[in-house]
Motif scaffolding. Sequence first.
Motif, PDB file in Angstrom:
ATOM      1  N   THR A 345       0.940  -1.400   0.459  1.00 25.15           N
ATOM      2  CA  THR A 345       0.168   0.565   0.214  1.00 25.15           C
ATOM      3  C   THR A 345       0.613   1.200   0.089  1.00 25.15           C
ATOM      4  O   THR A 345       2.236   0.888   0.670  1.00 25.15           O
ATOM      5  N   GLU A 346       0.334   2.007  -0.443  1.00 21.73           N
ATOM      6  CA  GLU A 346       0.984   4.181  -0.708  1.00 21.73           C
ATOM      7  C   GLU A 346      -0.353   4.424  -0.199  1.00 21.73           C
ATOM      8  O   GLU A 346      -1.096   4.736  -0.470  1.00 21.73           O
ATOM      9  N   ARG A 347       0.706   6.008   0.612  1.00 25.68           N
ATOM     10  CA  ARG A 347      -0.382   7.064   1.138  1.00 25.68           C
ATOM     11  C   ARG A 347      -0.085   7.655  -0.259  1.00 25.68           C
ATOM     12  O   ARG A 347       1.490   8.730  -0.156  1.00 25.68           O
ATOM     13  N   ALA A 348      -0.304   8.736  -0.980  1.00 26.97           N
ATOM     14  CA  ALA A 348      -0.546   9.736  -1.928  1.00 26.97           C
ATOM     15  C   ALA A 348      -0.318  11.180  -0.747  1.00 26.97           C
ATOM     16  O   ALA A 348      -1.322  11.766  -0.251  1.00 26.97           O
ATOM     17  N   ALA A 349       0.396  11.613  -0.208  1.00 28.68           N
ATOM     18  CA  ALA A 349       0.588  12.856   0.735  1.00 28.68           C
ATOM     19  C   ALA A 349       0.117  14.014   0.376  1.00 28.68           C
ATOM     20  O   ALA A 349      -0.596  14.647   0.660  1.00 28.68           O
ATOM     21  N   ARG A 350       0.769  14.249  -1.137  1.00 33.29           N
ATOM     22  CA  ARG A 350       0.263  15.661  -2.218  1.00 33.29           C
ATOM     23  C   ARG A 350       0.406  15.517  -3.613  1.00 33.29           C
ATOM     24  O   ARG A 350       1.380  14.363  -4.325  1.00 33.29           O
ATOM     25  N   ILE A 351      -0.958  15.682  -4.131  1.00 40.17           N
ATOM     26  CA  ILE A 351      -0.814  15.966  -5.804  1.00 40.17           C
ATOM     27  C   ILE A 351      -0.321  17.590  -6.261  1.00 40.17           C
ATOM     28  O   ILE A 351      -1.093  18.421  -6.140  1.00 40.17           O
ATOM     29  N   LEU A 352       0.091  16.865  -7.162  1.00 39.19           N
ATOM     30  CA  LEU A 352       0.987  18.549  -7.677  1.00 39.19           C
ATOM     31  C   LEU A 352      -0.031  18.279  -8.998  1.00 39.19           C
ATOM     32  O   LEU A 352       0.888  17.560 -10.492  1.00 39.19           O
ATOM     33  N   ARG A 353       0.000  19.312  -9.885  1.00 36.19           N
ATOM     34  CA  ARG A 353      -0.162  20.078 -11.070  1.00 36.19           C
ATOM     35  C   ARG A 353       1.309  20.534 -11.687  1.00 36.19           C
ATOM     36  O   ARG A 353       1.936  20.965 -11.546  1.00 36.19           O
ATOM     37  N   VAL A 354       1.728  19.192 -12.801  1.00 33.98           N
ATOM     38  CA  VAL A 354       3.379  19.561 -13.203  1.00 33.98           C
ATOM     39  C   VAL A 354       3.726  20.565 -14.035  1.00 33.98           C
ATOM     40  O   VAL A 354       3.088  20.545 -14.884  1.00 33.98           O
ATOM     41  N   MET A 355       4.494  21.339 -13.669  1.00 36.61           N
ATOM     42  CA  MET A 355       5.161  22.663 -14.945  1.00 36.61           C
ATOM     43  C   MET A 355       6.440  22.372 -14.633  1.00 36.61           C
ATOM     44  O   MET A 355       6.929  23.024 -14.618  1.00 36.61           O
ATOM     45  N   ALA A 356       6.606  21.194 -15.560  1.00 33.25           N
ATOM     46  CA  ALA A 356       8.536  21.040 -15.690  1.00 33.25           C
ATOM     47  C   ALA A 356       9.463  21.304 -14.318  1.00 33.25           C
ATOM     48  O   ALA A 356       8.321  19.996 -13.553  1.00 33.25           O
ATOM     49  N   ASP A 357       9.673  22.156 -14.422  1.00 29.66           N
ATOM     50  CA  ASP A 357      10.459  21.668 -12.967  1.00 29.66           C
ATOM     51  C   ASP A 357       9.409  22.932 -11.182  1.00 29.66           C
ATOM     52  O   ASP A 357       9.938  22.541 -10.527  1.00 29.66           O
ATOM     53  N   ARG A 358       8.947  22.965 -11.846  1.00 30.66           N
ATOM     54  CA  ARG A 358       7.637  24.064 -10.565  1.00 30.66           C
ATOM     55  C   ARG A 358       6.171  23.049 -10.672  1.00 30.66           C
ATOM     56  O   ARG A 358       5.591  22.041 -11.708  1.00 30.66           O
ATOM     57  N   HIS A 359       5.424  23.091  -9.854  1.00 30.56           N
ATOM     58  CA  HIS A 359       4.501  22.478  -8.845  1.00 30.56           C
ATOM     59  C   HIS A 359       3.214  23.903  -8.674  1.00 30.56           C
ATOM     60  O   HIS A 359       3.838  24.130  -8.051  1.00 30.56           O
ATOM     61  N   VAL A 360       2.179  22.510  -8.892  1.00 32.42           N
ATOM     62  CA  VAL A 360       1.020  23.441  -8.444  1.00 32.42           C
ATOM     63  C   VAL A 360       0.197  22.513  -7.464  1.00 32.42           C
ATOM     64  O   VAL A 360      -0.174  21.328  -8.270  1.00 32.42           O
ATOM     65  N   GLN A 361       0.206  22.758  -5.956  1.00 34.12           N
ATOM     66  CA  GLN A 361      -1.069  21.839  -5.809  1.00 34.12           C
ATOM     67  C   GLN A 361      -2.676  21.701  -5.560  1.00 34.12           C
ATOM     68  O   GLN A 361      -2.963  22.848  -6.037  1.00 34.12           O
ATOM     69  N   LEU A 362      -2.806  20.459  -6.011  1.00 34.46           N
ATOM     70  CA  LEU A 362      -4.065  20.152  -6.237  1.00 34.46           C
ATOM     71  C   LEU A 362      -4.192  19.379  -4.801  1.00 34.46           C
ATOM     72  O   LEU A 362      -4.292  18.475  -4.138  1.00 34.46           O
ATOM     73  N   ASP A 363      -5.797  19.380  -5.125  1.00 32.41           N
ATOM     74  CA  ASP A 363      -6.426  18.232  -3.436  1.00 32.41           C
ATOM     75  C   ASP A 363      -6.681  17.230  -4.223  1.00 32.41           C
ATOM     76  O   ASP A 363      -6.885  16.389  -3.550  1.00 32.41           O
ATOM     77  N   ARG A 364      -7.507  17.430  -5.417  1.00 33.95           N
ATOM     78  CA  ARG A 364      -7.645  15.831  -6.086  1.00 33.95           C
ATOM     79  C   ARG A 364      -7.337  15.535  -7.255  1.00 33.95           C
ATOM     80  O   ARG A 364      -6.577  17.212  -8.354  1.00 33.95           O
ATOM     81  N   ALA A 365      -7.664  14.997  -8.092  1.00 37.94           N
ATOM     82  CA  ALA A 365      -7.517  14.357  -9.776  1.00 37.94           C
ATOM     83  C   ALA A 365      -8.371  13.629 -10.224  1.00 37.94           C
ATOM     84  O   ALA A 365      -8.163  13.023  -9.086  1.00 37.94           O
ATOM     85  N   VAL A 366      -8.835  13.451 -10.835  1.00 39.74           N
ATOM     86  CA  VAL A 366      -9.427  12.534 -11.656  1.00 39.74           C
ATOM     87  C   VAL A 366      -9.481  11.762 -13.306  1.00 39.74           C
ATOM     88  O   VAL A 366      -7.739  12.518 -13.369  1.00 39.74           O
ATOM     89  N   ALA A 367     -10.137  10.943 -13.767  1.00 36.64           N
ATOM     90  CA  ALA A 367      -9.996  10.494 -15.049  1.00 36.64           C
ATOM     91  C   ALA A 367      -9.039  11.374 -15.473  1.00 36.64           C
ATOM     92  O   ALA A 367     -10.045  12.591 -15.401  1.00 36.64           O
TER      93      ALA A 367
END
Length: 685
Positions: A345-367
């Motif tokens: 089992t794994e735990r997703a601590a954070r979800i990030l929208r990827v912008m190359a070497d920069r990231h934007v935090q998201l609350d959720r991601a969908v299909a």
Amino acid sequence: MRTNANPLTAVRNLGILAHVDAGKTTVTERILYATGITHKRGEVHDGTTVTDFDPQERDRGITIFAAAVSCAWDGHRVNLIDTPGHVDFADEVERSLRVLDGAIAVFDAVAGVEPQSESVWRQADRHGVPRIAFVNKLDRAGADLDRAVGSIRERLHPAPLVVQLPIGAEDAFTGVVDLVRMRSLVWGDGSGTAVEGPVPEGQREEALRRRRALEEAVAELHPAALEEFCARSALSEPTLVAALRELTRTGEGVVVLCGSAYRNRGIEPLLDAVVAYLPSPLDVPAVRGVHEGGGQRRAADPDAPFAALAFKVNVSGTGRLTYVRVYSGTIEKGDTLWDPGTGRTERAARILRVMADRHVQLDRAVAGDIVALAGLKSARAGSTLCDPGAPLLLEPPVVAEPVVSVAVEARRGTDTGRLAAALARLVEEDPSLMVRTDAETGQTVLSGMGELHLEVAAEKIRRNGGPELAVGRPRVAHRETVADGVTGFVFRHVKQDGGAGQFAHVVLDVEPLGPEVGVTGFAFRSAVVGGRVPQEYVRAVEAGCRDALAEGPLDGHPVTGLRVTLTDGSTHVKDSSDTAFRTAGRLGLRAALRACVMALLEPVAEVTVTVPDDAVGSVLGDLAARRGRVTGSENRGGAAVLTATVPLAELFGYATRLRSRTQGRGTFTTRPAGYAPAPRPVPVR
């Protein structure tokens, strides 16, 4: 802005594919500029691009690592992956294509289809990824759209559907005629926004002729378009757009656009084509996986059970990011995931929208989303992540087999542990790298896809604070094959040590797999009649034969290019078992190979060398000295383009030699071309 009933119809997951130096990264930069993500145009030669953010990429001026970015255009979310163009990093392309719904194939308007363009096109074919084509660099001297389109037709074999006509040529290239809407789009110097207008009077007749040719080509391929064309002798714009979209999705045709990414001309119509012709996650087949031996499909539905595939891992001193494509369901920050491949089992601590070497935090991601997850500890590239209550194992990307190896060691004996940790991180990030310990010498051997691949890996260790390295001379991965086989080879495995014994009797035929030495692969079949060897034991014999392929009789290299036929055998009522027949298969094939005439194989590469006319003789002589076999020669854009098949071992250091023979004006590219017989003797390992 458009609105869509289902948000997934407004998502495009696509990659940029091309030969090295065709302009992939520049196209990506201009897309980011056009969509407002960046406010200054990055340049590869200045080291200011968003996606080539790694220091090695900026130093070398090439894309090495696939980089993901996200932007918006015309109400659509575009998730974009800029892939490498160099052959040594084809595995990055393979992993990216596994999770993409579409792609933009970029071609040089002067060179047309180049070797690596063809390779990545075939990779996309294997994954069934729909593509549109962008003929770049129309502002260069010698640029010719029709010649580039001709090379697409001849070398890649789709039906090219050209939807634009250039306005001006070479330095005078200023815009395009849109043949679908019959309008002109002209860009001024320094402007990324096109000025729309009527078709220029001097090109109107040519535009009408090409529009007619486009309609005829589409009608030949699309039944609904053919029906309208027969009834009206023309196609309406909605029918043409719908047909182009469907032909793109099925792969029967490829829409061709043109422009100059460096001058920022043609990017807006390219984005419009991405939205109009490339599929959304809803347009591609539901992802297929397996659970408890049975196949299952998961649709791109946010309410379905969660399923995602990891395609890239980035490990750094600040943490570990796992890049995933979400195929179904929804994931929220803190969710627990199941990896059916490892049973962990794994735990997703954070979800990030990827912008190359920069990231934007998201609350959720969908299909349909492509995101990075922080907090996963053991997931690798190719791992499936799913809902623990609805397990599903997705097919991982195929990992290429390494062909070049170097011995590596820490310069200081106290750094051996640090080196082992650094190498483990490398393999975790890049599955096409392999680390092993040579049983004879005790050396640590790093294997990869080419000389540059291993250079980059070693440099990455140094730059990431690893130990000082000593790197040996590259060596290629040889193979052994059967040149002349044996028939009716009898082998009996009999073992009696006081308890239950082992008995297996097999008769094997061993022969080359193909008519030419150099064919790779392994085939096994049974010709046993009368049930003399039961079917379950036949499978055990095959497994034993595959075990025997690990080491050949010549120099201990893996064996390939042979067919083994089980022709006869016998069993013992008490002592025969799967284990006995597997052992007989392994030992029997090893003994049979010692009785065969064996040949050594070495990896070869197809080399394309572009040189000035006055250096052709010198370069041809050098290729001959490297055991190269010239297969083609042509004149392109005032330079000679030579194609040759050369042993990979002879190409180490070739870049320096070519530069010296051509005063720095020669360039070359390579791509794998299989294996060929190697001369004997082979240097001692």
